[in-house]
Scaffold this motif. Structure first.
Motif, PDB file in Angstrom:
ATOM      1  N   ASN A 155      40.067  39.513  37.320  1.00  0.00           N
ATOM      2  CA  ASN A 155      39.229  40.290  36.400  1.00  0.00           C
ATOM      3  C   ASN A 155      38.093  39.485  35.898  1.00  0.00           C
ATOM      4  O   ASN A 155      38.026  38.101  35.877  1.00  0.00           O
ATOM      5  CB  ASN A 155      40.205  40.333  35.210  1.00  0.00           C
ATOM      6  CG  ASN A 155      39.865  41.370  34.090  1.00  0.00           C
ATOM      7  OD1 ASN A 155      38.850  42.197  34.431  1.00  0.00           O
ATOM      8  ND2 ASN A 155      40.105  41.060  32.808  1.00  0.00           N
ATOM      9  N   ASN A 157      33.709  40.540  33.843  1.00  0.00           N
ATOM     10  CA  ASN A 157      32.997  41.554  33.404  1.00  0.00           C
ATOM     11  C   ASN A 157      32.293  42.541  34.715  1.00  0.00           C
ATOM     12  O   ASN A 157      31.728  43.704  34.387  1.00  0.00           O
ATOM     13  CB  ASN A 157      31.651  40.908  32.472  1.00  0.00           C
ATOM     14  CG  ASN A 157      32.407  40.391  31.315  1.00  0.00           C
ATOM     15  OD1 ASN A 157      33.248  40.908  30.699  1.00  0.00           O
ATOM     16  ND2 ASN A 157      31.608  39.300  30.917  1.00  0.00           N
ATOM     17  N   LYS A 160      34.616  47.252  37.874  1.00  0.00           N
ATOM     18  CA  LYS A 160      34.397  48.533  37.354  1.00  0.00           C
ATOM     19  C   LYS A 160      35.852  49.466  37.308  1.00  0.00           C
ATOM     20  O   LYS A 160      35.783  50.697  36.732  1.00  0.00           O
ATOM     21  CB  LYS A 160      33.167  49.115  37.925  1.00  0.00           C
ATOM     22  CG  LYS A 160      32.127  48.296  38.160  1.00  0.00           C
ATOM     23  CD  LYS A 160      31.297  48.137  36.676  1.00  0.00           C
ATOM     24  CE  LYS A 160      30.266  47.496  36.596  1.00  0.00           C
ATOM     25  NZ  LYS A 160      29.392  47.133  35.341  1.00  0.00           N
ATOM     26  N   ASN A 227      40.543  37.527  30.104  1.00  0.00           N
ATOM     27  CA  ASN A 227      39.402  38.451  29.799  1.00  0.00           C
ATOM     28  C   ASN A 227      40.081  39.738  29.622  1.00  0.00           C
ATOM     29  O   ASN A 227      40.774  40.152  30.286  1.00  0.00           O
ATOM     30  CB  ASN A 227      38.153  38.775  31.052  1.00  0.00           C
ATOM     31  CG  ASN A 227      37.656  37.230  30.985  1.00  0.00           C
ATOM     32  OD1 ASN A 227      37.110  36.461  29.987  1.00  0.00           O
ATOM     33  ND2 ASN A 227      37.805  36.641  32.289  1.00  0.00           N
ATOM     34  N   SER A 228      40.003  40.655  28.518  1.00  0.00           N
ATOM     35  CA  SER A 228      40.355  41.872  28.241  1.00  0.00           C
ATOM     36  C   SER A 228      39.886  42.791  29.098  1.00  0.00           C
ATOM     37  O   SER A 228      38.676  42.962  29.441  1.00  0.00           O
ATOM     38  CB  SER A 228      40.142  42.176  26.542  1.00  0.00           C
ATOM     39  OG  SER A 228      38.435  42.282  26.570  1.00  0.00           O
ATOM     40  N   LEU A 229      40.879  43.951  29.249  1.00  0.00           N
ATOM     41  CA  LEU A 229      40.586  44.937  30.060  1.00  0.00           C
ATOM     42  C   LEU A 229      39.420  45.924  29.680  1.00  0.00           C
ATOM     43  O   LEU A 229      39.854  46.008  28.258  1.00  0.00           O
ATOM     44  CB  LEU A 229      41.581  45.596  30.825  1.00  0.00           C
ATOM     45  CG  LEU A 229      42.442  44.783  31.613  1.00  0.00           C
ATOM     46  CD1 LEU A 229      43.782  45.504  31.832  1.00  0.00           C
ATOM     47  CD2 LEU A 229      41.839  44.428  32.848  1.00  0.00           C
ATOM     48  N   LYS A 230      38.417  46.552  30.163  1.00  0.00           N
ATOM     49  CA  LYS A 230      37.793  47.307  29.372  1.00  0.00           C
ATOM     50  C   LYS A 230      38.455  48.750  29.198  1.00  0.00           C
ATOM     51  O   LYS A 230      39.460  48.845  29.863  1.00  0.00           O
ATOM     52  CB  LYS A 230      36.266  47.827  30.375  1.00  0.00           C
ATOM     53  CG  LYS A 230      35.469  46.765  30.810  1.00  0.00           C
ATOM     54  CD  LYS A 230      34.500  47.078  31.948  1.00  0.00           C
ATOM     55  CE  LYS A 230      33.739  46.041  32.119  1.00  0.00           C
ATOM     56  NZ  LYS A 230      32.395  46.390  33.048  1.00  0.00           N
ATOM     57  N   GLU A 231      38.130  49.177  28.134  1.00  0.00           N
ATOM     58  CA  GLU A 231      38.989  50.523  27.769  1.00  0.00           C
ATOM     59  C   GLU A 231      38.626  51.336  28.576  1.00  0.00           C
ATOM     60  O   GLU A 231      37.741  51.989  28.773  1.00  0.00           O
ATOM     61  CB  GLU A 231      38.407  50.672  26.170  1.00  0.00           C
ATOM     62  CG  GLU A 231      39.465  51.734  25.358  1.00  0.00           C
ATOM     63  CD  GLU A 231      38.869  52.080  24.047  1.00  0.00           C
ATOM     64  OE1 GLU A 231      39.230  53.052  23.550  1.00  0.00           O
ATOM     65  OE2 GLU A 231      37.828  51.340  23.574  1.00  0.00           O
ATOM     66  N   VAL A 233      39.583  51.708  31.435  1.00  0.00           N
ATOM     67  CA  VAL A 233      39.100  51.397  32.758  1.00  0.00           C
ATOM     68  C   VAL A 233      39.750  52.396  33.805  1.00  0.00           C
ATOM     69  O   VAL A 233      40.910  52.489  33.727  1.00  0.00           O
ATOM     70  CB  VAL A 233      39.235  49.873  33.150  1.00  0.00           C
ATOM     71  CG1 VAL A 233      40.727  49.626  33.012  1.00  0.00           C
ATOM     72  CG2 VAL A 233      38.573  49.551  34.398  1.00  0.00           C
ATOM     73  N   ASN A 336      32.948  56.526  37.889  1.00  0.00           N
ATOM     74  CA  ASN A 336      32.079  55.391  37.250  1.00  0.00           C
ATOM     75  C   ASN A 336      30.632  56.089  37.477  1.00  0.00           C
ATOM     76  O   ASN A 336      29.710  55.750  36.799  1.00  0.00           O
ATOM     77  CB  ASN A 336      32.034  54.240  37.764  1.00  0.00           C
ATOM     78  CG  ASN A 336      33.122  53.407  37.565  1.00  0.00           C
ATOM     79  OD1 ASN A 336      33.213  53.304  36.187  1.00  0.00           O
ATOM     80  ND2 ASN A 336      33.928  53.123  38.325  1.00  0.00           N
TER      81      ASN A 336
END
Length: 336
Positions: A155, A157, A160, A227-231, A233, A336
């Motif tokens: 994980n 940034n 995607k 690191n938090s996961l993207k909302e 995702v 995406n």
């Protein structure tokens, strides 16, 4: 008079029938096991007929040792390939043939026992989770922590979307798998559960304030995400004909999630909860007692049909040649 005469005939038949058993302990075993089936199983259609057929086959048996193998036929008649009779250390049940097979994946299941992860195409996370044998609930922490550690290793940034590969997940304990994937599933929601034969709720899978509860049991992992996961995702779940039991429960936990698709083959059809019941000191019976439901209350009485069916084409050594991975990447790019 005719009604009374008919009742008399039925009673005489039942009494005489019971006397045809060579060994009364055989009939007593059947009666006790079928009482448990009647009280707890989700498969009770034609139960009297199945029981009478077993009576006929076992009337001349000398012992329960000879009776036990006949329960393979009983479970086939019950259409319960998830349960089975446990007798003197052996299991007597019915294994329903898979809708398809893959010699390649079958060999992989034998040799691959650990979680795998990597980055694909520099922007997609990939994690492959096999089945486990944690039936005694002694490895919940280690299995879930291992899954989270693999997520952390991938994980960033730059990621995607994710591919969660359950093709080699033949089952085991679903608790640590769901706990390991908790941050993908969502928050403040009921994401699945169980319904009994009367279509009444018999268990909930839920996450509230980042706490996971399965059937009322709170699960906590020692390892956390770096690191938090993207909302929301995007997530693609991969399945095969060998994805079974806990693997199927995991897939169902994602059904209804936004920007989530299942790609692959219809699963193995072990979408029931199983409970064990004691018959005596040397025997017990495992029964399918509940059906799984997803977050939208859909009941799964059969296997999971993928959103996009891809049969075969598996290549776990070279994922870029893998047909299911190719489809998953196509979907992730479109989302995406």
């Amino acid at each position: 008079m005719k009604k009374y005469f008919l009742l008399y005939c039925i009673l005489v038949f039942q009494i005489s029938y019971s006397q045809t058993f060579k060994n009364d302990s055989v009939k007593q075993f059947i009666d006790k096991s079928f009482a448990l089936i009647k009280s707890h199983s989700i498969n009770v259609e034609d139960l009297d007929r199945i029981k009478n057929e077993l009576y006929s086959k076992s009337a001349n048996l000398s012992s329960v040792d000879e009776l036990a193998p006949l329960y393979e036929g009983v479970f086939k008649e019950l259409n319960d390939h998830h349960g089975g009779l446990k007798y003197k250390g052996k299991t007597y049940g019915w294994k329903k043939p898979l809708v398809s097979n893959s010699s390649y994946l079958k060999e992989k299941i034998k040799t691959e026992k650990t979680v795998k992860s990597k980055v694909i195409d520099k922007k997609y996370g990939y994690i492959r989770i096999p089945g486990n044998n944690d039936f005694s609930f002694k490895k919940v922490d280690s299995i879930s922590d291992d899954i989270i550690s693999h997520i952390n290793a991938v994980n960033s940034n730059k990621i995607k979307g994710w591919i969660i590969d359950l093709r080699l997940n033949t089952g085991g304990n679903m608790y640590p798998i769901l706990l390991g994937l908790k941050n993908f599933i969502g928050n403040n929601l009921v994401f699945g559960g169980f319904n009994d034969a009367k279509n009444q709720s018999s268990g909930k899978w839920e996450i509230y304030q980042d706490k996971m509860l399965i059937d009322g049991i709170e699960l906590n992992s020692k390892t956390t995400l770096k690191n938090s996961l993207k909302e929301a995702v995007p997530v693609i779940i991969l399945t095969s004909c060998y994805t079974a039991s806990a693997g199927e429960m995991t897939a169902i936990s994602f059904i209804g999630r936004n920007r989530t698709f299942i790609v692959g083959e219809p699963t193995a059809n072990y979408t029931t909860a199983v409970q064990g019941f004691k018959i005596n000191n040397i025997a017990g019976i495992n029964l399918s007692t509940d059906y799984v439901i997803d977050r939208n209350q859909k009941i799964y009485k059969n296997n999971i049909i993928p959103d996009f069916e891809i049969i075969g084409g598996d290549d776990l050594e070279n994922l870029m040649n893998d047909h299911k991975i190719i489809k998953a990447l196509q979907l992730l790019k479109e989302i995406n």
